[in-house]
Design a protein around this motif. Structure first.
Motif, PDB file in Angstrom:
ATOM      1  N   GLU A 142      81.184  60.762  52.034  1.00 43.37           N
ATOM      2  CA  GLU A 142      80.231  60.533  50.944  1.00 43.37           C
ATOM      3  C   GLU A 142      79.660  61.833  50.403  1.00 43.37           C
ATOM      4  N   ARG A 143      79.516  62.834  51.261  1.00 46.64           N
ATOM      5  CA  ARG A 143      78.976  64.121  50.805  1.00 46.64           C
ATOM      6  C   ARG A 143      79.902  64.785  49.799  1.00 46.64           C
ATOM      7  N   ALA A 169      77.382  55.334  48.845  1.00 53.84           N
ATOM      8  CA  ALA A 169      76.009  55.443  49.357  1.00 53.84           C
ATOM      9  C   ALA A 169      75.569  56.893  49.162  1.00 53.84           C
ATOM     10  N   PRO A 170      74.881  57.209  48.067  1.00 54.96           N
ATOM     11  CA  PRO A 170      74.450  58.597  47.822  1.00 54.96           C
ATOM     12  C   PRO A 170      73.434  59.030  48.889  1.00 54.96           C
ATOM     13  N   LEU A 171      73.924  59.638  49.965  1.00 51.97           N
ATOM     14  CA  LEU A 171      73.048  59.986  51.083  1.00 51.97           C
ATOM     15  C   LEU A 171      72.011  61.028  50.682  1.00 51.97           C
ATOM     16  N   GLY A 172      72.255  61.727  49.572  1.00 50.42           N
ATOM     17  CA  GLY A 172      71.269  62.683  49.086  1.00 50.42           C
ATOM     18  C   GLY A 172      69.944  62.035  48.727  1.00 50.42           C
ATOM     19  N   LEU A 173      69.955  60.704  48.519  1.00 48.63           N
ATOM     20  CA  LEU A 173      68.696  60.016  48.235  1.00 48.63           C
ATOM     21  C   LEU A 173      67.698  60.173  49.369  1.00 48.63           C
ATOM     22  N   TYR A 174      68.212  60.343  50.586  1.00 48.93           N
ATOM     23  CA  TYR A 174      67.304  60.473  51.731  1.00 48.93           C
ATOM     24  C   TYR A 174      66.595  61.825  51.757  1.00 48.93           C
ATOM     25  N   ARG A 175      66.993  62.741  50.858  1.00 47.58           N
ATOM     26  CA  ARG A 175      66.230  63.984  50.730  1.00 47.58           C
ATOM     27  C   ARG A 175      64.916  63.750  49.996  1.00 47.58           C
ATOM     28  N   SER A 176      64.821  62.598  49.331  1.00 43.78           N
ATOM     29  CA  SER A 176      63.566  62.214  48.690  1.00 43.78           C
ATOM     30  C   SER A 176      62.616  61.666  49.741  1.00 43.78           C
TER      31      SER A 176
END
Length: 464
Positions: free
Chosen positions: A256-257, A265-272
Motif C-alpha cells: 500500500e505504501r 487503504a491509504p495508510l498515510g491517513l494514520y499520520r493525521s
C-alpha cells in the motif's frame, strides 16, 4: 390570481431540500440498522434454531460467526468500491442483496444452508457498511453533519444492542425464521427511499488495487477466522492461520505504501492525529458495545433467572436514552467540535460498564443494571457522532470511501476480537458464572478507558 414570489419559491425549495436530506438519512439509517441487528439477533433464537434444524453447538456458532466473518473481512474493498463506482450504488446493491439473503435464511432447510446464506448476508452487509459515512458527508454541510452523525451513531449502537431483544420477541411470538424475514419489508422500504432521496455521483476513475484487495481479504479473513474458530480447531491450525495472516497483512502494508492515491487503504491517513485517535477510540467503543451485548443477556437470563422479556426491559433504557438525546448531542458536536463530546461519551461508556459490572460482582438486584443501561444510552448518544465526524473531517472527499472502509474495518475487527476474548473468558470460567461475568466487564472497562485516552488526543475544536 397572484403568483408566488421568488422568495417563497426559494423558501419552498430550501424546505424540500431539507426534507430530502433527512429522508435520505432515514434510508441510510434503516439499512445500517438491519445489518447491525443481524450481528446479535441469532443469539436468543439459537435454541429454537437447534430444535428446528437439529445442529450441534458448533453449527449454531457458525450461524453467527459466518456472518461476522463475511461482514468484517471485505470492508476495505467495499469502501474503495464506493469511491470508484458511487457509494449510493454500492449501498443500494448491498441492501438488495441483504434482503434476498435474509429471505433465503428464513427458508433454509438445514444448518449448512443457513450458514451459507448467513455468509451471503454478511457480504451484502459489508458492501453497505462503509457507505453511510461517505453519503452523510455528501448530504449534510458541516453545520448539520454532527447531528446527522449523532443519529447514525445511536442507530449503530441500538442496532447491536436490540438484536437479542428483537430476536427474543419474534421467536416467542412467531418463529425463529421471522428474525430473518422481518428484514425483507424493512430493506424494501429503505431501498425505495434510497433510490429517491440518496444523492448519486459518477464515482472516480481510479483503478482498483486488485493485489491489495486479494492480500487484505485473505489476511483479514484468516485472522478473523482464527479469532472465531480457535475453540473448535486444533491449536497448530490456528497458529498457522495467524502466522500466514500476519505475513499477508505485512505484505499488504508494504504494498500500500507504493500505491499512492490508488491504495486500497491509504495508510498515510494514520499520520493525521485526528484520524488515528478517532479510529482507536471508535475501536474501543465498538468493542465494548458489541462484546457486552451477549454476555449481558446471558448473565441476566442464566445467572439471575430473568426471562427474555424481562432481560429486554432491563436494557431498554439504553435505546430510549440514545434515541432521545442523539440529535441534541449531534448539535453539540456541530457547535463545540468533536474532542469534548468524544471524551465525555467514552467516559460515560466506562461508567456504564462499571455500573453493570458492580451489579454482577455484588450480585445486586439485576434491575439495577437498568441504571447502567441508561448511562450506556447517554454514552452512545454522545460518543459515536464526534468520533465519526473527526475521522471523516481528516480526509479528502476523493478518499472518503477508503477512509470509511478503514474506519469501519478497525471498529469491526476490534469488535470481533472483543467477542472472541469475552467468549474465551466465559468458557474458561464457566464453573463460576459470577466470576466469569465480572472478569468480562472488567476487561471491557479497561478497553473503554483506552477509548477515553484516545479521545483526549483528538485535536481540540471550538465553535465551527
Amino acid at each position: 390570481m397572484r403568483g408566488s414570489s421568488p422568495e417563497s419559491a426559494t423558501s419552498a425549495t430550501g424546505k424540500m431540500a431539507t426534507v430530502n436530506r433527512w429522508a435520505g438519512l432515514a434510508a441510510l439509517l434503516a439499512g445500517f440498522f438491519v445489518l447491525l441487528v443481524d450481528m446479535t439477533i441469532v443469539a436468543v433464537a439459537s435454541p429454537s434454531i437447534q430444535n428446528g434444524l437439529g445442529p450441534g453447538v458448533s453449527g449454531l456458532f457458525w450461524v453467527t460467526a459466518g456472518y461476522l466473518l463475511a461482514f468484517s473481512v471485505p470492508l476495505l474493498v467495499a469502501g474503495r468500491l464506493g469511491d470508484r463506482y458511487d457509494p449510493k450504488r454500492v449501498f443500494l446493491a448491498g441492501m438488495a442483496g441483504f434482503a434476498v439473503a435474509s429471505a433465503l435464511c428464513g427458508l433454509a432447510p438445514s444448518i449448512g444452508w443457513l450458514v451459507l446464506f448467513r455468509v451471503v448476508q454478511g457480504l451484502a452487509a459489508a458492501a453497505m457498511a462503509p457507505q453511510p459515512l461517505t453519503l452523510i458527508r455528501r448530504l449534510f454541510a458541516a453545520g448539520e453533519r454532527g447531528r446527522a452523525l449523532g443519529m447514525w451513531g445511536s442507530v449503530a449502537a441500538a442496532g447491536t444492542l436490540l438484536g437479542p431483544i428483537l430476536g427474543g420477541v419474534l421467536t416467542a411470538v412467531l418463529d425463529w425464521r421471522w428474525i430473518f424475514w422481518v428484514n425483507v419489508p424493512f430493506c424494501g422500504t429503505a431501498l425505495l427511499m434510497g433510490l429517491r432521496w440518496i444523492p448519486g455521483s459518477r464515482g472516480h476513475a481510479a483503478r482498483l488495487d486488485l493485489l491489495g484487495a486479494l492480500t487484505s481479504t485473505a489476511g483479514l479473513g484468516l485472522l478473523v477466522w482464527a479469532l472465531l474458530a480457535w475453540r473448535d480447531v486444533p491449536a497448530p491450525a490456528v497458529l498457522a492461520a495467524v502466522a500466514v495472516a500476519v505475513a499477508l497483512l505485512a505484505f499488504f502494508a508494504l504494498h500500500e505504501r507504493r500505491m499512492g492515491s490508488a491504495a486500497l487503504a491509504p495508510l498515510g491517513l494514520y499520520r493525521s492525529a485526528g484520524f488515528l485517535a478517532a479510529s482507536v477510540a471508535m475501536a474501543a467503543l465498538g468493542t465494548a458495545v458489541i462484546a457486552m451485548a451477549l454476555p449481558t443477556m446471558l448473565y441476566l437470563q442464566q445467572a439471575r433467572g430473568l426471562g427474555p422479556a424481562e432481560a429486554a426491559l432491563v436494557m431498554t433504557p439504553d435505546a430510549l436514552v440514545a434515541a432521545v438525546l442523539s440529535p441534541a448531542a449531534g448539535r453539540w458536536v456541530d457547535r463545540a467540535g468533536p474532542r469534548r463530546p468524544a471524551i465525555l461519551g467514552t467516559a460515560l461508556l466506562t461508567a456504564s460498564l462499571v455500573l453493570i459490572g458492580l451489579v454482577v460482582v455484588l450480585e445486586a438486584d439485576p434491575w439495577w443494571a437498568a441504571a447502567g443501561a441508561a448511562v450506556l444510552g447517554l454514552a452512545n448518544a454522545v460518543a459515536w457522532s464526534p468520533l465519526s465526524a473527526a475521522a471523516m473531517a481528516s480526509v479528502d472527499s476523493a478518499a472518503a470511501g477508503a477512509a470509511s472502509g478503514m474506519f469501519n474495518t478497525t471498529r469491526q475487527v476490534a469488535a470481533v476480537t472483543g467477542v472472541a476474548v469475552t467468549g474465551a473468558v466465559l468458557a474458561g470460567l464457566g464453573s463460576s458464572p459470577t466470576l466469569a461475568f465480572g472478569v468480562v466487564f472488567a476487561v471491557l472497562t479497561v478497553v473503554a478507558l483506552a477509548g477515553v485516552i484516545a479521545a483526549a488526543r483528538l485535536p481540540g475544536g471550538g465553535r465551527r
